[in-house]
Write a protein that holds these residues in place. Structure first.
Motif, short mmCIF file in Angstrom:
data_model
loop_
_atom_site.label_atom_id
_atom_site.label_comp_id
_atom_site.label_asym_id
_atom_site.label_seq_id
_atom_site.Cartn_x
_atom_site.Cartn_y
_atom_site.Cartn_z
N THR A 109 -93.14 -47.33 48.66
CA THR A 109 -94.06 -46.97 47.94
C THR A 109 -93.60 -46.06 46.91
OG1 THR A 109 -94.55 -44.74 48.84
CG2 THR A 109 -95.60 -46.59 49.92
N ASP A 110 -94.39 -45.51 45.98
CA ASP A 110 -93.97 -44.85 44.70
C ASP A 110 -94.23 -43.26 44.93
OD1 ASP A 110 -93.13 -46.67 43.19
OD2 ASP A 110 -95.22 -46.78 42.04
N TYR A 111 -94.82 -42.86 46.31
CA TYR A 111 -95.15 -41.76 46.87
C TYR A 111 -94.07 -40.70 46.84
CZ TYR A 111 -96.91 -37.65 49.19
OH TYR A 111 -97.28 -36.31 49.65
N GLN A 112 -93.98 -39.68 46.38
CA GLN A 112 -92.82 -38.51 46.74
C GLN A 112 -93.81 -36.92 46.85
OE1 GLN A 112 -89.65 -38.62 43.69
NE2 GLN A 112 -90.71 -40.67 43.05
N SER A 113 -92.95 -36.17 47.61
CA SER A 113 -93.52 -35.05 47.83
C SER A 113 -92.28 -34.08 47.97
CB SER A 113 -94.12 -34.77 49.13
OG SER A 113 -94.49 -33.63 49.45
N TYR A 114 -92.42 -32.87 47.26
CA TYR A 114 -91.29 -32.04 47.32
C TYR A 114 -91.48 -30.67 47.80
CZ TYR A 114 -89.80 -35.04 43.64
OH TYR A 114 -89.46 -36.56 42.90
N SER A 115 -90.54 -29.98 48.50
CA SER A 115 -90.55 -28.63 49.07
C SER A 115 -90.34 -27.81 48.07
CB SER A 115 -89.26 -28.56 50.02
OG SER A 115 -87.99 -28.49 49.56
N HIS A 116 -90.39 -26.44 48.25
CA HIS A 116 -89.88 -25.28 47.42
C HIS A 116 -88.44 -25.21 47.53
CE1 HIS A 116 -93.97 -23.71 46.88
NE2 HIS A 116 -94.15 -24.04 48.28
N SER A 117 -87.88 -24.54 46.43
CA SER A 117 -86.61 -24.52 46.26
C SER A 117 -86.09 -23.36 47.31
CB SER A 117 -86.20 -23.85 44.93
OG SER A 117 -84.73 -23.62 44.88
N PHE A 118 -85.01 -23.67 47.94
CA PHE A 118 -84.43 -22.91 49.21
C PHE A 118 -82.80 -22.81 48.89
CE2 PHE A 118 -84.22 -26.97 50.75
CZ PHE A 118 -83.05 -27.31 51.36
#
Length: 137
Positions: A109-118
């Motif tokens: 799929t084209d779905y993407q999710s990102y976390s916060h920077s760490f």
């Protein structure tokens, strides 16, 4: 129909549809300090109606949001039915110290999710001080 009620209904529909199927990565985040050679927990929540896929690629990225680059794959084809946590052992010697974030991509799929920077840091974590308790004799 009341214009205020109409606008509120439209806003609710847009917000509801925008959240459909989303994955929210809540760990790691800015206060997390992952270190090479130790496990770092990656945790997320999946929206109630769930995404339209059942496998994700979990990757480590560096850079700013507009110029992010994949540093290393963490888990490719992770089956979401295995739970909402993945314990990642940060590799030694391959990931330089710095700030990173996690990306989860829906396989196919084209779905993407990102976390916060760490941060990934080489500095040892302080050991908690243990204070004995009890009564003096």
């Amino acid at each position: 129909m009341n214009p205020t009620l109409l606008l509120a209904s439209i806003a609710a529909a847009i917000i509801g549809s925008a959240q459909a199927g989303y994955i929210y990565i809540y760990s790691p985040y800015a206060a997390t300090q992952c270190q090479p050679g130790t496990p770092c927990a990656i945790s997320w929540n999946v929206a109630q109606d769930g995404p339209q896929f059942n496998r994700v690629d979990i990757e480590l990225l560096a850079g700013d949001a507009q110029n992010a680059r994949v540093v290393a794959p963490i888990a490719l084809g992770y089956d979401l039915s295995q739970g909402n946590n993945y314990l990642w052992n940060v590799p030694q010697g391959t990931v330089p110290e710095g700030d990173y974030f996690i990306r989860m991509k829906g396989v196919g799929t084209d779905y993407q999710s990102y976390s916060h920077s760490f941060p990934i840091s080489f500095e040892p974590q302080p050991n908690p001080t243990v204070v004995p308790t009890g009564t003096a004799t």
